[in-house]
Design an enzyme around this catalytic site. Structure first.
Site, PDB file in Angstrom:
ATOM      1  N   LEU A 245      -0.830   7.761  -9.114  1.00  0.00           N
ATOM      2  CA  LEU A 245      -0.107   7.885  -7.851  1.00  0.00           C
ATOM      3  C   LEU A 245       1.316   7.372  -8.005  1.00  0.00           C
ATOM      4  O   LEU A 245       2.255   7.936  -7.434  1.00  0.00           O
ATOM      5  CB  LEU A 245      -0.831   7.120  -6.740  1.00  0.00           C
ATOM      6  CG  LEU A 245      -0.133   7.145  -5.376  1.00  0.00           C
ATOM      7  CD1 LEU A 245      -0.051   8.564  -4.833  1.00  0.00           C
ATOM      8  CD2 LEU A 245      -0.852   6.243  -4.382  1.00  0.00           C
ATOM      9  N   TYR A 246       1.478   6.294  -8.765  1.00  0.00           N
ATOM     10  CA  TYR A 246       2.818   5.777  -9.027  1.00  0.00           C
ATOM     11  C   TYR A 246       3.700   6.871  -9.617  1.00  0.00           C
ATOM     12  O   TYR A 246       4.828   7.108  -9.158  1.00  0.00           O
ATOM     13  CB  TYR A 246       2.745   4.591  -9.983  1.00  0.00           C
ATOM     14  CG  TYR A 246       4.095   4.141 -10.513  1.00  0.00           C
ATOM     15  CD1 TYR A 246       5.005   3.500  -9.685  1.00  0.00           C
ATOM     16  CD2 TYR A 246       4.459   4.379 -11.837  1.00  0.00           C
ATOM     17  CE1 TYR A 246       6.255   3.100 -10.161  1.00  0.00           C
ATOM     18  CE2 TYR A 246       5.693   3.978 -12.322  1.00  0.00           C
ATOM     19  CZ  TYR A 246       6.587   3.337 -11.486  1.00  0.00           C
ATOM     20  OH  TYR A 246       7.822   2.952 -11.959  1.00  0.00           O
ATOM     21  N   ALA A 247       3.187   7.564 -10.623  1.00  0.00           N
ATOM     22  CA  ALA A 247       3.939   8.644 -11.260  1.00  0.00           C
ATOM     23  C   ALA A 247       4.249   9.751 -10.261  1.00  0.00           C
ATOM     24  O   ALA A 247       5.347  10.305 -10.252  1.00  0.00           O
ATOM     25  CB  ALA A 247       3.151   9.204 -12.440  1.00  0.00           C
ATOM     26  N   THR A 249       4.645   9.493  -7.032  1.00  0.00           N
ATOM     27  CA  THR A 249       5.701   9.099  -6.095  1.00  0.00           C
ATOM     28  C   THR A 249       7.071   9.131  -6.764  1.00  0.00           C
ATOM     29  O   THR A 249       8.076   9.454  -6.122  1.00  0.00           O
ATOM     30  CB  THR A 249       5.451   7.698  -5.504  1.00  0.00           C
ATOM     31  OG1 THR A 249       5.415   6.713  -6.551  1.00  0.00           O
ATOM     32  CG2 THR A 249       4.140   7.657  -4.726  1.00  0.00           C
TER      33      THR A 249
END
Length: 435
Positions: A245-247, A249
């Site tokens: 999810l970090y990637a 965003t």
């Protein structure tokens, strides 16, 4: 986005008089169901839009953010004097830079480097509790001693941002504020959407309306390459398969930046950082907590790839990253919009900032053992499916050619400087600051 392919593109296209008698009842039911589906989709879209841009307080967010920050007051003549003094360049032709996430790892180093060369720097940070705020406060002390004032506030606070832009005519913004960490996204996904997407949009909204508009350099991430198996990673490679999810965003941030560049004429430069390490670093990074656990005699977990190979990272020393950030700021062209209206094409760039030499994590551990003069207790485990990737490797040809980026610090040299700082900061065996 819902694709209602079976609905007419323009209302009123259905003509019930052409429907056979036996199908009239079915047809009316179909229309009612279609309208219900349409309204439900619109409601859901509006609801999600509200959640993203105005996320309500939740227990997880209350636990993450420092309540003192939300209660922090700004304004008044004394506060404005501090803001103006910090943002005022000390050298002729110096930049006037707003650094978001200024009390973070990269933010602190970049802010001090800018101030040292004579630029005006104003910091902004919310001092959240993703990791120990005491480390951020210690960094704040370094910033204050360097003449950098840090405003305590959140990038989602549009009123505060507009106030800052009213008080100071920023020539540049160095946007480093973000929710970091791949694994934490599984525990608190909302914090990533709130910071990395909604917060970025809020900053761009305020920047587009500023007059003059600032040039913006912001931190993306090597994680956008996701499941890409082609190495080294090039800016031309596909980035549509994020592994976390970090990637996702960060990739969304790149798309949003392109949109604001295209519509509003904002000059935007994205920097894809590759595993940054060094003094005053983040405690959630492997090199940092490996050092902590080795010194305490605790077992460290070293992950291996599915084929039993070692996980590798393109470790990049903080000083090299700072040079890349300054190079991006110095070569950024002016934005072309005014008051939210685009007046011409504006610069849009994306660069990799890495070291070009991936190192297996097992070698990282070996170097730390040598520097700490202690043998690590290791537990080898398969790489979990939590968003981590097996390797990262940067192609920096573009950054070398266009912003003069040239990394020079190898991993052992960089870790030696980190360990020296760590021992001083946490054990008091050396001077507490590497500056």
């Amino acid at each position: 986005m819902s694709h209602l392919d079976d609905l007419p593109s323009t209302p009123g296209k259905y003509k019930t008089d052409k429907v056979p008698p036996y199908g009239i009842l079915h047809h009316h039911r179909y229309l009612r169901l279609s309208k219900l589906t349409l309204w439900a989709s619109l409601f859901l879209a509006l609801f999600l839009f509200y959640l993203v841009l105005s996320p309500p307080p939740s227990p997880s967010r209350r636990n993450l953010y420092d309540s003192s920050v939300s209660a922090a007051k700004y304004g008044g003549s004394h506060w404005e004097k501090q803001v103006r003094k910090s943002a005022r360049p000390r050298s002729r032709g110096g930049l006037t830079v707003l650094v978001t996430g200024a009390a973070g790892f990269v933010g602190t180093h970049v802010s001090i480097a800018l101030r040292r060369r004579g630029d005006g720097v104003l910091g902004l940070d919310n001092f959240n509790r993703y990791y120990d705020p005491k480390l951020k406060r210690a960094r704040q002390g370094l910033l204050e001693r360097s003449g950098v004032f840090v405003v305590e506030g959140d990038i989602n606070d549009a009123v505060l941002l507009r106030k800052l832009f009213d008080v100071v005519l920023f020539t540049h913004v160095m946007h480093l504020a973000a929710q970091a960490g791949v694994r934490y996204a599984m525990q608190n996904p909302g914090s990533y959407v709130n910071s990395n997407i909604a917060g970025f949009v809020n900053l761009l909204e305020v920047s587009k309306s500023a007059n003059p508009q600032p040039a913006i350099v912001w931190a993306s991430s090597s994680s956008v390459y996701g499941l890409n198996s082609k190495v080294p990673f090039s800016e031309k490679d596909r980035t549509d398969q994020p592994a976390s999810l970090y990637a996702a965003t960060k990739k969304a941030g790149e798309g949003i930046a392109h949109t604001y560049n295209h519509i509003y004429g904002l000059s935007l430069t994205g920097l894809r950082f590759f595993t940054v390490y060094g003094p005053w670093g983040r405690p959630d990074m492997a090199y940092f907590f490996f050092t902590k656990d080795i010194l305490k005699g605790k077992t460290i977990t070293v992950f291996e790839s599915p084929d039993k190979g070692s996980v590798a990272r393109d470790f990049t020393y903080i000083d090299d990253i700072v040079k890349g950030c300054l190079g991006a700021l110095d070569t950024a062209e002016k934005s072309t919009g005014s008051g939210g209206k685009k007046k011409g094409p504006a610069m849009f760039r994306i660069y990799n900032l890495g070291n070009t030499s991936p190192v297996p994590v097992t070698k990282l551990v070996t170097i730390l053992e040598k520097l700490l003069k202690m043998k690590a207790k290791k537990k080898i485990m398969p790489l979990p499916r939590n968003g981590d990737v097996e390797f990262t490797h940067a192609n920096i040809t573009l950054a070398q050619a266009e912003i003069g980026y040239k990394p020079s610090v190898d991993l052992e040299t960089g870790l030696k400087k980190f360990v020296k700082w760590y021992m001083g900061f946490y054990t008091g065996s050396k001077k507490k600051s590497s500056w």
